[in-house]
Design a protein around this motif. Structure first.
Motif, mmCIF file in Angstrom:
data_model
loop_
_atom_site.group_PDB
_atom_site.id
_atom_site.type_symbol
_atom_site.label_atom_id
_atom_site.label_comp_id
_atom_site.label_asym_id
_atom_site.label_seq_id
_atom_site.Cartn_x
_atom_site.Cartn_y
_atom_site.Cartn_z
ATOM 1 N N THR A 60 9.502 14.952 -0.124
ATOM 2 C CA THR A 60 10.366 13.768 -0.113
ATOM 3 C C THR A 60 10.936 13.585 1.290
ATOM 4 O O THR A 60 11.492 14.528 1.866
ATOM 5 C CB THR A 60 11.518 13.907 -1.131
ATOM 6 N N LEU A 61 10.789 12.379 1.821
ATOM 7 C CA LEU A 61 11.261 12.052 3.167
ATOM 8 C C LEU A 61 12.277 10.921 3.062
ATOM 9 O O LEU A 61 11.898 9.762 2.874
ATOM 10 C CB LEU A 61 10.078 11.628 4.051
ATOM 11 N N GLN A 62 13.542 11.271 3.153
ATOM 12 C CA GLN A 62 14.591 10.252 3.080
ATOM 13 C C GLN A 62 14.910 9.730 4.477
ATOM 14 O O GLN A 62 14.846 10.468 5.459
ATOM 15 C CB GLN A 62 15.843 10.829 2.417
ATOM 16 N N ASP A 63 15.234 8.434 4.535
ATOM 17 C CA ASP A 63 15.472 7.773 5.830
ATOM 18 C C ASP A 63 14.232 7.852 6.722
ATOM 19 O O ASP A 63 14.334 8.050 7.938
ATOM 20 C CB ASP A 63 16.679 8.386 6.554
ATOM 21 N N HIS A 64 13.076 7.697 6.096
ATOM 22 C CA HIS A 64 11.820 7.778 6.852
ATOM 23 C C HIS A 64 10.841 6.745 6.313
ATOM 24 O O HIS A 64 10.666 6.617 5.096
ATOM 25 C CB HIS A 64 11.209 9.174 6.714
ATOM 26 N N GLU A 65 10.201 6.010 7.213
ATOM 27 C CA GLU A 65 9.127 5.095 6.832
ATOM 28 C C GLU A 65 7.797 5.785 7.081
ATOM 29 O O GLU A 65 7.439 6.079 8.220
ATOM 30 C CB GLU A 65 9.200 3.786 7.620
ATOM 31 N N LEU A 66 7.069 6.048 6.008
ATOM 32 C CA LEU A 66 5.812 6.774 6.100
ATOM 33 C C LEU A 66 4.736 5.892 6.734
ATOM 34 O O LEU A 66 4.515 4.757 6.309
ATOM 35 C CB LEU A 66 5.362 7.203 4.705
ATOM 36 N N ILE A 88 4.084 12.303 -2.815
ATOM 37 C CA ILE A 88 4.679 12.086 -1.495
ATOM 38 C C ILE A 88 5.650 10.924 -1.624
ATOM 39 O O ILE A 88 5.250 9.795 -1.927
ATOM 40 C CB ILE A 88 3.606 11.748 -0.443
ATOM 41 N N ASN A 89 6.930 11.197 -1.416
ATOM 42 C CA ASN A 89 7.974 10.174 -1.531
ATOM 43 C C ASN A 89 8.601 9.923 -0.168
ATOM 44 O O ASN A 89 8.816 10.858 0.606
ATOM 45 C CB ASN A 89 9.070 10.626 -2.504
ATOM 46 N N SER A 90 8.905 8.669 0.105
ATOM 47 C CA SER A 90 9.627 8.329 1.331
ATOM 48 C C SER A 90 10.500 7.118 1.058
ATOM 49 O O SER A 90 10.280 6.395 0.072
ATOM 50 C CB SER A 90 8.654 8.033 2.479
ATOM 51 N N SER A 91 11.488 6.888 1.907
ATOM 52 C CA SER A 91 12.380 5.745 1.709
ATOM 53 C C SER A 91 11.627 4.427 1.800
ATOM 54 O O SER A 91 11.987 3.446 1.157
ATOM 55 C CB SER A 91 13.515 5.765 2.742
ATOM 56 N N ASN A 92 10.568 4.418 2.608
ATOM 57 C CA ASN A 92 9.774 3.205 2.785
ATOM 58 C C ASN A 92 8.381 3.605 3.239
ATOM 59 O O ASN A 92 8.136 4.758 3.597
ATOM 60 C CB ASN A 92 10.434 2.286 3.817
ATOM 61 N N VAL A 93 7.464 2.645 3.211
ATOM 62 C CA VAL A 93 6.121 2.871 3.747
ATOM 63 C C VAL A 93 5.791 1.730 4.691
ATOM 64 O O VAL A 93 6.339 0.629 4.588
ATOM 65 C CB VAL A 93 5.053 2.960 2.635
ATOM 66 N N CYS A 94 4.877 1.971 5.595
ATOM 67 C CA CYS A 94 4.471 0.943 6.552
ATOM 68 C C CYS A 94 3.697 -0.168 5.834
ATOM 69 O O CYS A 94 3.257 -0.009 4.689
ATOM 70 C CB CYS A 94 3.626 1.553 7.665
ATOM 71 N N GLU A 95 3.519 -1.269 6.524
ATOM 72 C CA GLU A 95 2.825 -2.431 5.959
ATOM 73 C C GLU A 95 1.434 -2.057 5.444
ATOM 74 O O GLU A 95 1.001 -2.538 4.388
ATOM 75 C CB GLU A 95 2.712 -3.524 7.036
ATOM 76 N N GLU A 96 0.737 -1.188 6.150
ATOM 77 C CA GLU A 96 -0.636 -0.818 5.774
ATOM 78 C C GLU A 96 -0.703 -0.041 4.464
ATOM 79 O O GLU A 96 -1.770 0.022 3.837
ATOM 80 C CB GLU A 96 -1.269 0.026 6.882
ATOM 81 N N LEU A 97 0.414 0.541 4.039
ATOM 82 C CA LEU A 97 0.421 1.339 2.804
ATOM 83 C C LEU A 97 0.994 0.589 1.607
ATOM 84 O O LEU A 97 0.998 1.123 0.499
ATOM 85 C CB LEU A 97 1.221 2.630 3.014
ATOM 86 N N ARG A 98 1.456 -0.620 1.803
ATOM 87 C CA ARG A 98 2.160 -1.311 0.721
ATOM 88 C C ARG A 98 1.267 -1.735 -0.427
ATOM 89 O O ARG A 98 1.744 -2.055 -1.509
ATOM 90 C CB ARG A 98 2.937 -2.504 1.290
ATOM 91 N N GLU A 99 -0.035 -1.725 -0.187
ATOM 92 C CA GLU A 99 -0.965 -1.968 -1.280
ATOM 93 C C GLU A 99 -1.909 -0.784 -1.450
ATOM 94 O O GLU A 99 -3.057 -0.935 -1.873
ATOM 95 C CB GLU A 99 -1.742 -3.267 -1.049
ATOM 96 N N CYS A 100 -1.388 0.385 -1.139
ATOM 97 C CA CYS A 100 -2.136 1.627 -1.356
ATOM 98 C C CYS A 100 -1.717 2.184 -2.716
ATOM 99 O O CYS A 100 -0.534 2.435 -2.943
ATOM 100 C CB CYS A 100 -1.834 2.645 -0.255
ATOM 101 N N TYR A 101 -2.677 2.350 -3.616
ATOM 102 C CA TYR A 101 -2.349 2.776 -4.973
ATOM 103 C C TYR A 101 -2.855 4.177 -5.261
ATOM 104 O O TYR A 101 -3.232 4.503 -6.384
ATOM 105 C CB TYR A 101 -2.889 1.758 -5.978
ATOM 106 N N ASP A 102 -2.845 5.006 -4.229
ATOM 107 C CA ASP A 102 -3.133 6.427 -4.409
ATOM 108 C C ASP A 102 -2.056 7.013 -5.321
ATOM 109 O O ASP A 102 -0.864 6.805 -5.112
ATOM 110 C CB ASP A 102 -3.114 7.128 -3.043
ATOM 111 N N LYS A 103 -2.482 7.728 -6.332
ATOM 112 C CA LYS A 103 -1.558 8.250 -7.349
ATOM 113 C C LYS A 103 -0.471 9.133 -6.754
ATOM 114 O O LYS A 103 0.613 9.279 -7.329
ATOM 115 C CB LYS A 103 -2.367 9.039 -8.386
ATOM 116 N N ARG A 104 -0.726 9.724 -5.592
ATOM 117 C CA ARG A 104 0.241 10.642 -4.979
ATOM 118 C C ARG A 104 1.346 9.930 -4.207
ATOM 119 O O ARG A 104 2.351 10.546 -3.858
ATOM 120 C CB ARG A 104 -0.487 11.603 -4.043
#
Length: 238
Positions: free
Chosen positions: A94-100, A117-133
Motif C-alpha cells: 500500500t502506497l499512501q500519498d503516492h501516484e503509481l 497493489i494499492n496506491s492513493s492514485n494511479v497515472c493516466e496510463e493505468l486508469r483503464e488497467c484491469y489487472d486483478k492486482r
C-alpha cells in the motif's frame, strides 16, 4: 531521544514486526508505534541516508507472517520497486500519498506472489488497467455494493438495488472486459430498460461456458417496467 539512541533502536527493530514507514509533518523526530516506523519530515531530510538504508533493508526482508507492507509519503524510488519485485514474501503493498506510475506497476507486477497493489492514485496510463492486482482500480465502487473487481471477476453477479443510467453505463463498459459468464441476478430493480441493457451486454461475453444464467426477482410486479422485454427468445432464457 539522542541520535545514538534512535539509531540503535532503529537498527535493532525486528523487521518481522515492521509493516510500514510513514513520513509525517506532525512528527518531530523518530517513533516506532504498532508495526509502523514514523519519521518527521524535517527529521527525515536531516537523516536521509540512514533512513533510506533502513527502508531498503525492509524491502528485502523475507517476511514469515506479516505479508503486507505500506508506505506513507515516503519518496520511493525505482530502486525500491526493484527490491520489492524480488521479495516474494510480500503479498500486498500500500502506497499512501503516492501516484503509481506505469513503470512502477510493471516492475511490481513481475513479483509472482504479489496479490494486491494499492496506491492513493494511479497515472493516466493505468486508469483503464484491469489487472486483478491493481487494488486502486479494482476497489472502486461502481454501485453502492459493487466494486470494479466484483463486476469483472465474481462468478455470480448479483444486483440488489436500483441503478442509475451512469452506473449502468459503467457496468456495461466493464462487462466488455469480463471473461466469465456465470449467473447474473437482479433483485429489487424496477427499470426494465436498464436491466435489459446489462443483460444484452452480459450475453456478449465470450466464454467457454455455453450459456449464461440470468434471473430477475420482482417483488412488486405493478411497478416493474416490462416494455423492454420484447425478445421472446431471450426472455425464455431468463
Amino acid at each position: 531521544m539522542t541520535e545514538l539512541e534512535w539509531k540503535e533502536q532503529l537498527s535493532n527493530l525486528d523487521l518481522e514486526e515492521v509493516m510500514g514507514v510513514f513520513i509525517l509533518d506532525t512528527k518531530e523526530s523518530y517513533q516506532y508505534d504498532e508495526y509502523v516506523v514514523n519519521f518527521g519530515e524535517v527529521f527525515y531530510q536531516d537523516h536521509k541516508e540512514e533512513i533510506d538504508q533502513f527502508v531498503k533493508k525492509l524491502c528485502t526482508y523475507q517476511r514469515k507472517w506479516l505479508k503486507h507492507l505500506f508506505f506513507m509519503s515516503y519518496p520511493l524510488t525505482l530502486e525500491h520497486f526493484h527490491l520489492l519485485k524480488e521479495n516474494e514474501s510480500i503479498q500486498e503493498i500500500t502506497l499512501q500519498d503516492h501516484e503509481l506510475t506505469k513503470e512502477e506497476f510493471e516492475i511490481l507486477a513481475q513479483n509472482g506472489e504479489l496479490k494486491e497493489i494499492n496506491s492513493s492514485n494511479v497515472c493516466e496510463e493505468l486508469r483503464e488497467c484491469y489487472d486483478k492486482r491493481l487494488g486502486t482500480i479494482m476497489k472502486k465502487y461502481v454501485t453502492n455494493y459493487k466494486m470494479v473487481r466484483d463486476i469483472l471477476y465474481d462468478e455470480n453477479l448479483n444486483f440488489y438495488e436500483n441503478l442509475t443510467e451512469e452506473q449502468v453505463q459503467t457496468i456495461c463498459s466493464l462487462l466488455e472486459k469480463r471473461k466469465l459468464k456465470g449467473h447474473l441476478r437482479f433483485c429489487n430493480m424496477n427499470n426494465g430498460f436498464l436491466i435489459k441493457r446489462i443483460i444484452d451486454q452480459f450475453e456478449k461475453i465470450k466464454s467457454e461456458e455455453k450459456d449464461s444464467k440470468v434471473s430477475i426477482e420482482i417483488n412488486h410486479r405493478e411497478s416493474f417496467d416490462y416494455k423492454a422485454f420484447d425478445n421472446w427468445k431471450q426472455n425464455a432464457r431468463i
